[in-house]
Design an enzyme around this catalytic site. Structure first.
Site, PDB file in Angstrom:
ATOM      1  N   GLU A 139     -17.184  12.676  70.007  1.00 59.37           N
ATOM      2  CA  GLU A 139     -17.258  12.880  70.972  1.00 59.37           C
ATOM      3  C   GLU A 139     -17.720  14.793  71.229  1.00 59.37           C
ATOM      4  O   GLU A 139     -15.943  14.371  71.904  1.00 59.37           O
ATOM      5  CB  GLU A 139     -17.368  12.162  72.367  1.00 59.37           C
ATOM      6  CG  GLU A 139     -18.749  11.052  71.995  1.00 59.37           C
ATOM      7  CD  GLU A 139     -17.762   9.695  72.927  1.00 59.37           C
ATOM      8  OE1 GLU A 139     -17.232  10.365  74.613  1.00 59.37           O
ATOM      9  OE2 GLU A 139     -18.073   8.352  72.870  1.00 59.37           O
TER      10      GLU A 139
ATOM     11  N   GLU B  10     -26.276   6.840  72.154  1.00 63.96           N
ATOM     12  CA  GLU B  10     -26.273   5.825  73.064  1.00 63.96           C
ATOM     13  C   GLU B  10     -26.558   5.053  74.151  1.00 63.96           C
ATOM     14  O   GLU B  10     -27.723   5.947  74.088  1.00 63.96           O
ATOM     15  CB  GLU B  10     -24.803   6.219  74.143  1.00 63.96           C
ATOM     16  CG  GLU B  10     -24.467   5.448  75.214  1.00 63.96           C
ATOM     17  CD  GLU B  10     -23.303   5.811  76.059  1.00 63.96           C
ATOM     18  OE1 GLU B  10     -22.557   7.158  75.630  1.00 63.96           O
ATOM     19  OE2 GLU B  10     -21.894   4.829  76.256  1.00 63.96           O
TER      20      GLU B  10
ATOM     21  N   ASN C 265     -13.966   2.316  71.827  1.00 61.52           N
ATOM     22  CA  ASN C 265     -13.929   3.433  72.316  1.00 61.52           C
ATOM     23  C   ASN C 265     -13.631   4.142  73.992  1.00 61.52           C
ATOM     24  O   ASN C 265     -13.244   2.711  75.217  1.00 61.52           O
ATOM     25  CB  ASN C 265     -15.245   3.594  73.070  1.00 61.52           C
ATOM     26  CG  ASN C 265     -15.969   4.883  73.595  1.00 61.52           C
ATOM     27  OD1 ASN C 265     -15.623   5.992  72.751  1.00 61.52           O
ATOM     28  ND2 ASN C 265     -16.596   4.489  75.135  1.00 61.52           N
ATOM     29  N   GLU C 266     -12.744   4.995  73.953  1.00 62.02           N
ATOM     30  CA  GLU C 266     -12.103   5.792  75.339  1.00 62.02           C
ATOM     31  C   GLU C 266     -11.462   4.542  75.946  1.00 62.02           C
ATOM     32  O   GLU C 266     -11.141   4.157  77.197  1.00 62.02           O
ATOM     33  CB  GLU C 266     -12.959   6.015  76.025  1.00 62.02           C
ATOM     34  CG  GLU C 266     -13.875   7.270  75.616  1.00 62.02           C
ATOM     35  CD  GLU C 266     -14.206   8.272  76.381  1.00 62.02           C
ATOM     36  OE1 GLU C 266     -14.447   8.196  77.152  1.00 62.02           O
ATOM     37  OE2 GLU C 266     -14.843   9.564  76.072  1.00 62.02           O
TER      38      GLU C 266
ATOM     39  N   TYR D  95     -14.695  17.968  75.237  1.00 60.29           N
ATOM     40  CA  TYR D  95     -16.109  18.240  76.009  1.00 60.29           C
ATOM     41  C   TYR D  95     -15.710  19.720  76.661  1.00 60.29           C
ATOM     42  O   TYR D  95     -13.972  19.740  76.948  1.00 60.29           O
ATOM     43  CB  TYR D  95     -16.795  17.742  76.716  1.00 60.29           C
ATOM     44  CG  TYR D  95     -17.010  15.647  76.354  1.00 60.29           C
ATOM     45  CD1 TYR D  95     -18.516  16.106  76.416  1.00 60.29           C
ATOM     46  CD2 TYR D  95     -16.382  14.461  76.729  1.00 60.29           C
ATOM     47  CE1 TYR D  95     -19.541  14.993  75.343  1.00 60.29           C
ATOM     48  CE2 TYR D  95     -16.962  13.874  76.221  1.00 60.29           C
ATOM     49  CZ  TYR D  95     -18.021  13.460  75.585  1.00 60.29           C
ATOM     50  OH  TYR D  95     -19.383  12.513  75.188  1.00 60.29           O
TER      51      TYR D  95
HETATM   52  O1  AHR Z   1     -20.902  10.648  75.645  1.00 65.77           O
HETATM   53  C1  AHR Z   1     -20.703  10.085  77.179  1.00 65.77           C
HETATM   54  C2  AHR Z   1     -20.077   9.252  77.406  1.00 65.77           C
HETATM   55  O2  AHR Z   1     -18.560   9.988  77.840  1.00 65.77           O
HETATM   56  C3  AHR Z   1     -19.284   8.444  76.476  1.00 65.77           C
HETATM   57  O3  AHR Z   1     -20.230   7.049  76.998  1.00 65.77           O
HETATM   58  C4  AHR Z   1     -17.970   8.274  76.586  1.00 65.77           C
HETATM   59  O4  AHR Z   1     -17.408   7.805  75.388  1.00 65.77           O
HETATM   60  C5  AHR Z   1     -17.726   9.511  76.534  1.00 65.77           C
HETATM   61  O5  AHR Z   1     -16.932   9.928  78.260  1.00 65.77           O
END
Ligand code: AHR
Length: 509
Positions: A308, A28, A175-176, A252
């Site tokens: 992600e 990114e 995205n998101e 995450y």
């Molecule tokens: O990876 C960092 C960020 O985490 C990304 O830009 C986003 O998609 C997520 O919230």
């Protein structure tokens, strides 16, 4: 030492193929991932081709990097691709509002990204802008990249020095969308995804695999809404995959809270085990999203993409909080090895996964020194390297007999031994993790359905869970041959020191 574990693998019973794309990556425009990480510009003293760092390319080629997602992340939904083409001096700048409020000069754009993918030998995964872009803008980008012959976008591409179209297999529809990608409701996004995906055309023989922006972690309703939206279109005998072919999800591993996620290198055993419980949750996450998808797509034609994943710690002291720069320890390596075991078990539905992110951001493969430019490979890099043989191999089921050692972590139970395996031709690859912080163990693997021949084992471990690599000490955590692995009458016996990751390559006849 905890009691030995017995695992059984029938090497002649092949399961679904582990897509190489679950070993995918993500780059990114965030912090020093692109600028200083992948791209240093043509005038840099660091050896480069067209501004792309060759040492980074070489390290990632060694991992057989299968794909690279770009330009975000949150950045994707404020990125206007036309600002990143043509002569660099004419490219307009913008403010990267998500990541540090820094100015983005757009010197790394479409042509640079495609050149990077060509150098890496990786498939491009381009993420389009739904949040602040238009359908036309996205459709034009697809045409610019992939159309041959003559058309307005083809002429523009040729004017910018590229005659041949590129191949772009993977395309993200935003995205998101539930957050930084537009704060939409699931229903609203599902309709937008159908609209945008409709105009992302297949030009010539380039067939796009369109990936709808998926759920935040365990938001199963989001997945269900996207599956329903596909099904409605498939109701009259149309193939529902004609609109978008996959749905993503982001998850995450964070032992703390979003406000205080935890320190990358200073942590106690409790925090370590909490981290592992959070990482192990990925199994439940993928299972539940898959179950929701099964209701609408029992033949598993629609793919699930975890685009992600990885650890997210507090940034390294003294670095820009918006740059998400963090160190990477043996703990991160075990988070990765555990994820891969889970991915291998979900091979039937999981078609791709992208660790966040490749260089200098979150759970990176590579860290570069902003002053000297020196490159360091992280413990996580070594897990990707040791596991590369699983890419496109047939998954093999692993059954354990009896109790697997476990730790109580709050109200959760964490099994501390994790094993997965695959087969490609005569080569069987077994990956084993001992997640216990302090206890060694041993795993006796019975290989049934084939005689074990040559064996080559590698181990990744360190004195401390917090051990990590720096430019002063780049090999503090590095793999070595594991000479203590023994061939037995029935398979292999694998001693596992505390917090260790082992791969055993066995040729079977
Ligand atoms: O990876 C960092 C960020 O985490 C990304 O830009 C986003 O998609 C997520 O919230």
């Amino acid at each position: 030492m905890s009691s030995p574990v017995r695992a059984i693998i029938n090497v002649d019973v092949e399961g679904p193929t582990i897509s190489r794309h679950v070993y995918g990556h993500f780059a990114e425009h965030l912090g020093r991932c692109i600028y200083g990480g992948f791209y240093v510009g043509e005038d840099s003293e660091i050896p480069n081709e067209g501004g792309i760092r060759l040492d980074v390319v070489e390290a990632l080629r060694a991992l057989k990097i299968p794909n690279l997602r770009w330009p975000g992340g949150c950045f994707a939904d404020e990125y206007h691709w036309m600002d990143g083409i043509g002569p660099k001096e004419d490219r307009p700048a913008m403010v990267n509002t998500h990541w540090g409020n820094v100015e983005e000069n757009n010197h790394f754009g479409t042509h640079e990204f495609m050149a990077l993918c060509e150098l890496l030998g990786a498939d491009p995964y381009v993420n389009g802008n739904v949040g602040s872009g238009t359908v036309r803008e996205m459709a034009d980008w697809v045409e610019y990249l992939t159309r041959d012959g003559d058309s307005p976008m083809v002429r523009l591409r040729k004017q910018n020095g590229r005659d041949e179209p590129w191949r772009v297999p993977f395309w993200g529809i935003g995205n998101e969308a539930w957050g930084c990608g537009g704060n939409m409701s699931a229903q609203h996004y599902a309709e937008e995804a159908r609209r945008y995906a409709t105009y992302c055309r297949d030009h010539g023989d380039n067939t796009l695999y369109r990936i709808a922006a998926g759920a935040n972690s365990d938001d199963y309703v989001w997945t269900e809404t996207l599956m329903k939206a596909l099904n409605e279109l498939g109701g009259c005998g149309r193939d529902p995959r004609g609109i978008y072919q996959a749905i993503s999800v982001h998850y995450y591993t964070i032992p703390g809270t979003w406000a205080d996620k935890g320190n990358a290198t200073e942590f106690g055993e409790d925090e370590y085990y909490t981290t592992m419980v959070k990482a192990a949750f990925t199994d439940e996450l993928l299972r539940k999203h898959s179950t929701v998808m099964d209701c609408y797509d029992p033949d598993r034609k629609v793919g699930l993409v975890l685009d992600e994943w990885g650890t997210w710690w507090n940034v390294e002291p003294g670095t820009n909080p918006g740059f998400l720069y963090q160190q990477n320890t043996m703990r991160d390596a075990l988070v990765a090895s555990l994820h891969f075991d889970i991915f291998h078990r979900h091979a039937e539905r999981l078609v791709m996964a992208n660790i966040a992110q490749t260089v200098n951001v979150l759970q990176a493969m590579i860290l570069t020194d902003p002053e000297t430019g020196a490159l360091v490979l992280t413990p996580t890099y070594h897990v990707f390297a040791m596991n590369a043989g699983h890419q496109d191999a047939a998954s093999l089921r692993v059954d354990t007999v009896g109790e697997v050692p476990a730790r109580e972590v709050g109200s959760e139970k964490l099994e501390t031994v994790s094993v997965s395996a695959s087969r490609k031709g005569d080569d069987v690859l077994i990956s084993l993790s001992n997640l216990d912080a302090s206890e060694a163990t041993e795993v006796d693997v019975d290989l049934r359905g084939g005689a074990a021949g040559a064996v080559h084992a590698r181990i990744l471990t360190a004195d401390a869970l917090a051990a990590h690599n720096t430019s002063a000490s780049p090999d503090a955590v590095a793999p070595r041959d594991h000479l203590d692995v023994q061939v037995t009458d029935t398979g292999v016996r694998v001693p596992m020191p505390p917090h260790s990751f082992v791969t055993v390559a066995v040729s079977v006849a």
